[in-house]
Design an enzyme around this catalytic site. Structure first.
Site, short mmCIF file in Angstrom:
data_model
loop_
_atom_site.label_atom_id
_atom_site.label_comp_id
_atom_site.label_asym_id
_atom_site.label_seq_id
_atom_site.Cartn_x
_atom_site.Cartn_y
_atom_site.Cartn_z
N ASP A 919 0.84 -1.20 0.00
CA ASP A 919 0.00 0.00 0.00
C ASP A 919 0.87 1.25 0.00
O ASP A 919 1.89 1.31 0.67
CB ASP A 919 -0.90 -0.01 1.24
CG ASP A 919 -2.13 0.85 1.06
OD1 ASP A 919 -2.20 1.58 0.06
OD2 ASP A 919 -3.03 0.79 1.91
N LYS A 988 -5.99 11.17 11.43
CA LYS A 988 -5.78 10.48 10.16
C LYS A 988 -6.71 10.95 9.04
O LYS A 988 -6.25 11.29 7.94
CB LYS A 988 -5.94 8.97 10.37
CG LYS A 988 -5.72 8.18 9.09
CD LYS A 988 -5.78 6.67 9.32
CE LYS A 988 -5.55 5.94 8.00
NZ LYS A 988 -5.59 4.47 8.18
N ASP A 1141 -4.46 2.48 -5.05
CA ASP A 1141 -3.04 2.61 -4.69
C ASP A 1141 -2.57 1.47 -3.78
O ASP A 1141 -1.57 1.60 -3.09
CB ASP A 1141 -2.77 3.95 -4.01
CG ASP A 1141 -3.59 4.13 -2.74
OD1 ASP A 1141 -4.54 3.35 -2.53
OD2 ASP A 1141 -3.29 5.05 -1.95
#
Length: 1229
Positions: A919, A988, A1141
């Site tokens: 990742d 986050k 991604d």
């Protein structure tokens, strides 16, 4: 033979093509028979006086005829009127009892205009008048001879003249059509505005209408429609004419139908119309003429020579007739036959099998060295040839039906009345089939003169009733999930299903079905027999097609019905089937409704999340109860399921995935302007520019998968035991508490009102739980169906180029529970490092050791081996260490894989099917840092090499904490309150979404949601705390990523200048050649202050364009990076898949994939991406930015400012060296 008329050359407006009686009224009446309503109202009134004048001239002719023949008594005047109507009134409109000219396509004559707007010469007009009089005299004398004793002549004549005079009363002076202008429409009071006419003409799906008429053999009517459409449009000014007027496919569609009937004369007429519209003929146009001559039984050599000469004069090559044209049925056979009559050794060029990419990013793949390397194929020996043949037949049937019924993995509602419910539903369906069959035969098939019928002619009565019931099954499935369909959705489902069945019918009729079966079987057998293939999937398909040149062309886009057409047809069907689909109520002694029939579905009004009222269809409570009790099967659309065979490769923007019918390469959100959006996206797309994208979709889509049955069995066990909240397995919706059931709606006491709020809150939560439970049920049902067989997941892209699975329910881009079920069908030995990568992957899934090196993560996995093995052996009864993970189900699947590898005789030889993920570290910020060469930002997102991975979320959290400590020392109270709550989880989401354009308000809501979930957080400080943390995060992000902030600001300025200043959509071209159009519009009504007329205006929404452009551009870059990685992994022999991604491959190939991933990132960002974006936008908007002489100084200044904004001169790059990425171990990890 020239393809223009040999007579006098036509000139003037399109009205010179009309017969004497043809008018705007007649033209619009013909078009109005289709789904365009009230288009012709104001035009009809302008034609009323024209019709009156013709009636008066007819009465004078009758008077003259009577005097000339001295007729005194005629019993019946009907025959004479019929003859007269056949000549003088044929274009006013179709009426019963009129004689039609027997010659085909006799309505039109193509000769010059005369002074009065008729296009026949005076001599021809006089001759026709005399012929009419003689014909009338003969008819009259015949009647007189049959009955000389009748005394009804005078009565009939008086009635006829009276009707003529009454019709002519109040009529205005006749206007000829040539003097009818657009301005005259505006002067008629109370008429539909011209803007309405323009909007209706623009939305008219003339292409679908012509296609349907030609397919159903109504070629004459298709010519009528095309002619009248051209005539109406040419009454408008050039700027007001619809774009489809210049679509060569409209004319070629009619040419194709005429060629099959040998109507060369009328093909010439249509070609002449093309010339009038300045639509140049294409190679396909000439191919239809050659086909027509090829079908002729006479010698047409000279005419074929003339056509070939004209073809070559226009720069077209005869040898390209095969590869640049499309054919159905036996068309190519006759085209080749015609050419071979004048060229004996004619050899058409085949379609190019291996065209180059012609892209600087793919230079290596275009070299001979790269082409010599065979591509890895993971499909070898997946199934036998015999099984493949059976699967292909099954797939063709599925594509025809578009509906598959599966048995649910658990009963929807347990009941002893299950068998009774099944019997009742069986009888109910039988009743519906009878009613729908009767409706089809007595209503739909008797729509004489209505085009609705043309859309239904491809179906039999049984197919129609089955189609409706299948759509109803899907509605019932969603109703169980409390997802009620709107009327629009219901109509869309019916219209789309009808379109698919119609396309299938004609593809079978034209022989495309047989040919695609042959080509696909050869293609699939090659995939199943070779581990490495010469060329990619697209090239193999094209090579096989070139071997089978005879017959229809594969990959021909079946012109789909527009979104509006699908809706229109769906509404026409829906309105009538709702009347016949009823349900019988239960017979009870005390009820007055014994055996009463009620509608099976009723319309209600619901509000969506935006508060808008929507008309929805809900099933009758009894019907819903029957379906819950039945539990025998659940219906799914084919597009919701994986494929049982490798998908057909993408070879163009219209052909791929399906064997029959077209697939959507680009997914566009369905909206009221769907057709407009689709057109804007597709018109910028060229198949030759995006060959690399086709190859990536084919490579990843041809990857076979299998279900992880060990994990599936555990999930089924938990789900059947009513779920588990800790395991993220949805629980069924609970029953309403007893004290809330008896609550009345009208309440007075404060306590009762509070209970009402509680009841509404409970309902909302219950609906959410019910929806989640059914979603999980459908996913597990599909997984169980495919648990013993390999399957494939076809792929397409969105308008930015991001790759998505076509299957909506069971796909690896879904949640943790679903992802854990996927294994590669082809396994590979783990090798020396494979087991280590499995262990590292396991720790990555848990979310632990974020800032630890891979070596430390590996050591930690070895320390936890006892818990890992316990999780694998006793997932439900052991210590359940796997439940502590961020991704528990994927963690459990990895635990089982590690346990199996360790317990094998030699773990290096253990064949693993498990996909290991790598990742990106906040991938959006990685691209921003690379674009700006931001050294500080690059370090934070692991673009630079380091011994341990950086964690941007932890970094920002530490920066926020330092700022909070300073504020606390300065006496800021809120800084003290939030001290225990500054965590990585809180920080986050705002950091992750900052790159995607999240606003301050959006980030505050994200933080507020996280804080609200923390037990013990003081609610009274929620808003203040979330605002403080958001402000601090955003400030520190700008410090850490300074260049990224400048680039993002430039993106916003560009979006504002383009959308607000130039009134255009944002457009750009990805490094792989895909043109992207960002569609975000707003609609409003504009009023003319002088005329007081209003019109609907659609313009780009500046706010949405500004917010969407930065994230969409970055998304297009991460998609390009993924595709470059995939293309080179294919050459290296890797199995590759991705979730944007997050890249997947076998454990033994992780090191190789990481190397390719880093190399391609450097290759991508070594291009001057920002300069290329700037140059493309300046070139695209060159006309809008042109400084004309008549512009005002203020306007000139603004245009100069817009042009300056589009240049990226203010962005100064940092000093980060991109080559450092090649050594970054944690770039993707």
């Amino acid at each position: 033979m020239p393809l223009n008329f040999k007579g006098a050359e036509p000139h003037g407006e399109m009205s010179h093509l009309l017969h004497t009686g043809c008018s705007l009224r007649a033209s619009l009446v013909i078009l109005k028979r289709f789904h365009v309503h009230r288009v012709c109202q104001h035009l009809q009134q302008n034609e009323r006086s024209f019709t009156n004048s013709r009636i008066c001239s007819a009465s004078k002719l009758l008077t003259e005829l009577k005097e000339k023949n001295k007729v005194k008594e005629i019993k019946d005047f009907k025959i004479t009127k019929e003859d007269l109507n056949g000549r003088e009134f044929r274009d006013v409109g179709k009426r019963k009892g009129r004689k039609r000219n027997t010659s085909k396509f006799s309505k039109y004559v193509d000769e010059p205009n005369n002074a009065h707007g008729a296009f026949r010469t005076e001599h021809q007009d006089a001759a026709s008048r005399m012929e009419l009089l003689e014909n009338l005299a003969n008819k009259t004398m015949d009647v007189v001879q049959k009955d000389n004793g009748s005394h009804h002549w005078d009565m009939e004549r008086r009635r006829f003249l009276s009707r003529i005079e009454k019709s002519a009363l109040g009529g205005r002076r006749r206007r000829t059509l040539e003097h009818l202008s657009v301005d005259s429409f505006k002067k008629v009071p109370g008429q539909t505005s011209l803007n309405r006419l323009l909007a209706e003409l623009e939305s008219l799906d003339i292409a679908s209408i012509l296609n349907i008429l030609c397919q159903t053999g109504k070629t004459q009517e298709a010519v009528d429609i095309l002619f009248n459409f051209l005539y109406i449009c040419n009454k408008l000014e050039d700027a007001q004419k619809p774009e489809q007027l210049y679509d060569v496919n409209l004319f070629n569609c009619v040419h194709r139908a005429l060629a099959k009937q040998g109507e060369i004369t009328w093909m010439e007429h249509v070609l002449n119309w093309m010339t009038k519209q300045s639509v140049p003929p294409t190679l396909q146009t000439y191919a239809h003429f050659l086909e027509c001559f090829g079908r002729s039984t006479f010698d047409q050599s000279s005419k074929i020579h003339d056509i070939i000469s004209q073809l070559q004069a226009k720069g077209l090559e005869l040898e390209d007739l095969y590869r640049n044209c499309s054919y159905i049925s036996d068309e190519w056979t006759y085209v080749r036959k015609a050419v071979e009559t004048v060229r004996e050794n004619f050899e058409p060029r085949p379609r190019p099998e291996k065209p180059p990419y012609n892209n600087p990013l793919l230079e290596y793949l275009d070299t001979e060295e790269a082409k010599q390397i065979k591509n890895f194929n993971p499909n070898k020996d997946i199934m036998s040839k015999k099984k493949l043949s059976q699967k292909i037949k099954g797939r063709l049937k599925q594509e025809k039906d578009e509906y598959i019924a599966l048995k649910p993995v658990t009963k929807i509602k347990s009941s002893v009345k299950s068998q009774k419910s099944k019997d009742e539903i069986r009888e109910l369906k039988k009743h519906w089939v009878q009613c729908l069959t009767r409706l089809y035969q007595q209503s739909f098939m008797t729509w004489n003169g209505q085009t609705h019928k043309g859309y239904l002619e491809a179906l039999t009565a049984k197919e129609f009733s089955d189609m409706v019931i299948e759509v109803v099954e899907l509605l019932m499935r969603d109703s169980l999930q409390t997802l009620y369909w709107t009327k629009r959705q219901f109509a869309k489902a019916l219209g789309r299903r009808l379109m698919q069945k119609t396309q299938y019918f004609y593809m079978e009729k034209y022989g495309i079905l047989d040919k695609v079966s042959i080509v696909y079987k050869e293609y699939a057998q090659r995939l199943l027999s070779e581990s490495h293939i010469d060329g990619n999937h697209r090239e193999i398909w094209e090579a096989i097609c070139n071997k089978h040149m005879d017959g229809p062309t594969l990959g021909v886009p079946q012109r789909p019905w527009s979104y509006d057409t699908q809706l229109w047809v769906g509404y026409k069907i829906l309105d009538q089937i709702m009347e016949v689909m009823t349900i019988t109520l239960d017979k009870t002694e005390d009820s007055e409704t014994n055996g009463k029939h009620e509608p099976a579905f009723f319309e209600t009004v619901n509000r969506n999340i935006l508060g808008k009222c929507l008309s929805c269809y809900m099933p009758h409570p009894k019907l819903l109860k029957l379906y819950k009790r039945r539990g025998r099967s659940v219906g799914f659309q084919l597009s919701e399921l994986p494929s049982t065979i490798p998908p057909a490769p993408w070879t163009s923007v219209y052909h791929g995935i399906h064997l029959v019918g077209d697939a959507e390469l680009i997914r566009i959100p369905v909206s009221s302007d769907f057709d407009t959006q689709k057109k804007l996206v597709y018109e910028k797309m060229s198949s030759a520019d995006i060959l690399s994208i086709f190859d990536v979709l084919n490579y990843m889509g041809s990857c076979p998968w299998i279900i992880n049955n060990e994990v599936l069995d555990i999930q089924l066990k938990v789900f059947r035991k009513n779920g588990n909240k800790e395991m993220n397995v949805p629980l069924p919706a609970p029953q309403m508490p007893a004290h809330l059931k008896k609550l009345k709606k009208k309440l007075n006491r404060k306590e009762d009102r509070q209970m009402l709020i509680e009841k509404n809150s409970w309902k909302k939560k219950s609906l959410e739980m019910n929806s989640l439970w059914y979603s999980c049920l459908w996913m597990l049902t599909i997984a169980k169906e495919f648990s013993d067989k390999p399957f494939w997941l076809p792929l397409n892209i969105d308008y930015r180029g991001r790759v998505y699975c076509l299957s909506a329910i069971l796909q690896y881009q879904s949640n943790d529970m679903t992802r854990s079920l996927f294994l590669f069908a082809n396994g590979k030995p783990l090798g020396e490092k494979g087991l280590d990568w499995l262990k590292i992957h396991l720790i990555n899934l848990t979310g632990l050791r974020k800032r630890y090196s891979n070596k430390d993560r590996l050591d930690y996995a070895n320390q936890m081996m006892d818990k890992i093995l316990d999780s694998a052996d006793s997932p439900l009864d052991g210590e359940q260490w796997w439940l502590e993970s961020d991704e528990p189900w994927q963690t459990l699947a990895c635990c089982k894989e590690i346990a199996a590898a360790i317990r094998s005789e030699d773990h290096t030889q253990y064949v693993s099917h498990f996909p290991v993920h790598q990742d990106g570290s906040c991938n959006g910020l990685q691209h921003y840092a690379a674009l700006g060469r931001d050294k500080s930002g690059a370090k934070s997102v692991n673009l630079d090499s380091s011994e341990a991975p950086e964690d941007i979320y932890s970094d920002i959290m530490e920066m926020v904490e330092l700022r909070r400590q300073e504020d606390e020392k300065n006496g800021i109270e809120i800084a003290k309150i939030v001290a225990p709550y500054i965590t990585r989880k809180v920080v986050k989401r705002p950091v992750m979404t900052s790159v995607y354009g999240v606003t301050h308000y959006g980030a505050r809501l994200q933080i507020q949601q996280v804080l609200n979930e923390i037990p013990g957080f003081p609610e009274e400080h929620l808003k203040e705390a979330s605002t403080y943390i958001t402000t601090t995060i955003m400030a520190n992000l700008k410090k850490r990523f300074q260049t990224a902030g400048i680039i993002q600001d430039w993106f916003n300025d560009v979006a504002k200048a383009t959308s607000a200043g130039l009134k255009k959509h944002i457009e750009w071209k990805t490094p792989l050649g895909m043109r992207v159009v960002q569609i975000a519009d707003k609609k409003f009504v504009q009023k003319n202050p002088i005329t007081k007329e209003t019109r609907r205006v659609i313009r780009p929404d500046t706010i949405k364009q500004r917010h969407s452009f930065p994230p969409n551009f970055i998304h297009s870059l991460d998609s390009v990076h993924m595709m470059l990685t995939a293309l080179h992994c294919m050459k290296e022999g890797l199995t590759f898949s991705s979730v944007h991604d997050c890249f997947w491959t076998h454990a033994c190939d992780i090191a190789t994939m990481n190397r390719i991933c880093r190399e391609q990132f450097v290759v991508l960002h070594s291009q001057p991406l920002l300069e290329q974006l700037s140059q493309y936008m300046l070139e695209t908007h060159k006309e809008e930015l042109k400084l004309h002489k008549d512009l005002k100084p203020v306007e000139r200044k603004k245009l100069k400012e817009y042009a300056e904004v589009l240049r990226c001169n203010k962005i100064k790059l940092g000093d980060f060296d991109l080559k450092n990425v090649l050594d970054s171990e944690y770039f993707f990890s």
